[in-house]
Write a protein that holds these residues in place. Sequence first.
Motif, PDB file in Angstrom:
ATOM      1  N   ARG A  39       0.796  -1.308   0.483  1.00  0.00           N
ATOM      2  CA  ARG A  39       0.248  -0.676   0.066  1.00  0.00           C
ATOM      3  C   ARG A  39       1.070   1.306   0.559  1.00  0.00           C
ATOM      4  O   ARG A  39       0.824   1.953  -0.673  1.00  0.00           O
ATOM      5  N   ARG A  40       2.384   0.973   0.893  1.00  0.00           N
ATOM      6  CA  ARG A  40       2.580   2.213   1.068  1.00  0.00           C
ATOM      7  C   ARG A  40       2.984   2.694  -0.039  1.00  0.00           C
ATOM      8  O   ARG A  40       3.873   4.198  -1.042  1.00  0.00           O
ATOM      9  N   LEU A  41       4.444   1.555  -1.477  1.00  0.00           N
ATOM     10  CA  LEU A  41       4.897   1.872  -2.652  1.00  0.00           C
ATOM     11  C   LEU A  41       4.286   2.147  -3.467  1.00  0.00           C
ATOM     12  O   LEU A  41       4.585   3.226  -4.534  1.00  0.00           O
ATOM     13  N   PHE A  42       2.199   1.956  -2.945  1.00  0.00           N
ATOM     14  CA  PHE A  42       1.183   2.246  -4.029  1.00  0.00           C
ATOM     15  C   PHE A  42       0.860   3.510  -4.574  1.00  0.00           C
ATOM     16  O   PHE A  42       1.362   3.887  -5.355  1.00  0.00           O
ATOM     17  N   PHE A  43       1.078   3.906  -3.579  1.00  0.00           N
ATOM     18  CA  PHE A  43       1.170   5.335  -3.159  1.00  0.00           C
ATOM     19  C   PHE A  43       1.760   6.497  -3.187  1.00  0.00           C
ATOM     20  O   PHE A  43       2.070   7.479  -4.441  1.00  0.00           O
ATOM     21  N   PHE A  44       3.253   5.448  -3.681  1.00  0.00           N
ATOM     22  CA  PHE A  44       4.774   6.292  -3.895  1.00  0.00           C
ATOM     23  C   PHE A  44       4.426   6.198  -5.172  1.00  0.00           C
ATOM     24  O   PHE A  44       4.789   7.749  -5.883  1.00  0.00           O
ATOM     25  N   ALA A  45       3.942   5.135  -6.304  1.00  0.00           N
ATOM     26  CA  ALA A  45       4.338   5.326  -7.244  1.00  0.00           C
ATOM     27  C   ALA A  45       2.734   6.583  -7.838  1.00  0.00           C
ATOM     28  O   ALA A  45       3.017   7.005  -8.796  1.00  0.00           O
ATOM     29  N   ALA A  46       1.604   6.614  -7.023  1.00  0.00           N
ATOM     30  CA  ALA A  46       0.772   7.487  -6.747  1.00  0.00           C
ATOM     31  C   ALA A  46       1.446   8.956  -7.653  1.00  0.00           C
ATOM     32  O   ALA A  46       1.310   9.836  -8.080  1.00  0.00           O
ATOM     33  N   LEU A  47       2.023   9.089  -6.575  1.00  0.00           N
ATOM     34  CA  LEU A  47       2.592  10.813  -6.220  1.00  0.00           C
ATOM     35  C   LEU A  47       4.109  11.037  -7.425  1.00  0.00           C
ATOM     36  O   LEU A  47       4.316  11.560  -7.899  1.00  0.00           O
ATOM     37  N   ASP A  48       4.371  10.089  -8.222  1.00  0.00           N
ATOM     38  CA  ASP A  48       5.192   9.961  -9.445  1.00  0.00           C
ATOM     39  C   ASP A  48       4.367   9.789  -9.932  1.00  0.00           C
ATOM     40  O   ASP A  48       4.950  10.619 -11.114  1.00  0.00           O
ATOM     41  N   GLN A  49       3.837   9.766 -10.895  1.00  0.00           N
ATOM     42  CA  GLN A  49       2.291  10.030 -11.626  1.00  0.00           C
ATOM     43  C   GLN A  49       2.543  11.000 -11.547  1.00  0.00           C
ATOM     44  O   GLN A  49       2.085  11.999 -12.623  1.00  0.00           O
ATOM     45  N   ALA A  50       1.918  11.810 -10.195  1.00  0.00           N
ATOM     46  CA  ALA A  50       1.015  13.218 -10.369  1.00  0.00           C
ATOM     47  C   ALA A  50       2.476  14.347  -9.996  1.00  0.00           C
ATOM     48  O   ALA A  50       2.118  14.920 -11.154  1.00  0.00           O
ATOM     49  N   LEU A  51       3.468  13.604 -10.155  1.00  0.00           N
ATOM     50  CA  LEU A  51       4.645  15.010 -10.496  1.00  0.00           C
ATOM     51  C   LEU A  51       4.731  14.938 -12.314  1.00  0.00           C
ATOM     52  O   LEU A  51       4.674  15.723 -13.119  1.00  0.00           O
ATOM     53  N   ASN A  52       4.550  13.764 -13.131  1.00  0.00           N
ATOM     54  CA  ASN A  52       5.254  13.462 -13.970  1.00  0.00           C
ATOM     55  C   ASN A  52       3.854  14.042 -14.984  1.00  0.00           C
ATOM     56  O   ASN A  52       4.168  14.134 -16.545  1.00  0.00           O
ATOM     57  N   LEU A  53       2.212  13.898 -14.495  1.00  0.00           N
ATOM     58  CA  LEU A  53       0.588  13.623 -15.393  1.00  0.00           C
ATOM     59  C   LEU A  53       1.487  15.341 -15.941  1.00  0.00           C
ATOM     60  O   LEU A  53       0.575  15.279 -16.973  1.00  0.00           O
ATOM     61  N   PRO A  54       1.398  16.509 -15.242  1.00  0.00           N
ATOM     62  CA  PRO A  54       1.741  17.677 -16.149  1.00  0.00           C
ATOM     63  C   PRO A  54       1.432  17.699 -17.158  1.00  0.00           C
ATOM     64  O   PRO A  54       3.470  17.879 -17.138  1.00  0.00           O
ATOM     65  N   GLY A  55       1.451  18.110 -18.371  1.00  0.00           N
ATOM     66  CA  GLY A  55       2.032  18.491 -19.646  1.00  0.00           C
ATOM     67  C   GLY A  55       2.250  17.133 -20.514  1.00  0.00           C
ATOM     68  O   GLY A  55       2.832  17.093 -21.691  1.00  0.00           O
ATOM     69  N   ALA A  56       1.416  16.015 -19.913  1.00  0.00           N
ATOM     70  CA  ALA A  56       2.189  14.496 -20.686  1.00  0.00           C
ATOM     71  C   ALA A  56       0.516  15.117 -21.933  1.00  0.00           C
ATOM     72  O   ALA A  56      -0.427  15.765 -21.664  1.00  0.00           O
ATOM     73  N   ASN A  57       1.605  14.242 -23.079  1.00  0.00           N
ATOM     74  CA  ASN A  57       0.806  14.659 -24.160  1.00  0.00           C
ATOM     75  C   ASN A  57      -0.194  13.080 -24.606  1.00  0.00           C
ATOM     76  O   ASN A  57      -0.057  12.249 -24.350  1.00  0.00           O
TER      77      ASN A  57
END
Length: 184
Positions: A166-184
């Motif tokens: 669960r903890r690592l699942f949410f770290f993956a969510a944070l990483d995606q949130a960081l990269n999502l803005p500007g994604a094509n």
Amino acid sequence: KLGEQRRLFACFADKTAFPPGGMPEAELRVKLTMGEEFLRNAAPLFPPGFLTDARLKSWRRIMCIVNAYRPEIFQLSARQDDLCALAHGNLNVDNTWWWRGAAGELHLGVLDWGGLGKTSLPSALWWSLYACELPFLERHLDELLALFVDTYAREGGPRVDVAEVRRLFFFAALDQALNLPGAN
């Protein structure tokens, strides 16, 4: 089991071997501005009063922390061999195909072999579940993670800690949130 790990990993990329770095400050600033613009434009989709200046400030602060510690966050998953396996980075329905066997049992096949490699399973779970309807994910996330842990062990994987998944699942969510803005 698909075979001997050493031989499998010799044929497929080890996606845990190369931690991503943080974004340069200028790129991060642009992404955060784009993300905030998106959130402000999407404000009518949120409950009234949800999207506040204080929440946006907190989001920016969290994204800056995630960016600063991105290699370390990545290593939290990558260093745990029990939570890494030969898998696709996500198994959304667009990367799979389904059929029923003669007895009516459901089977699953993988279409996108280009994404196959040694990867963090909690990260792959995030990338497979993030598009769920939020109320469904809120109600059933703990059940889904427990089901994964139980199935993983039953099918030959090691017994892993659902709280760590669960903890690592949410770290993956944070990483995606960081990269999502500007994604094509």
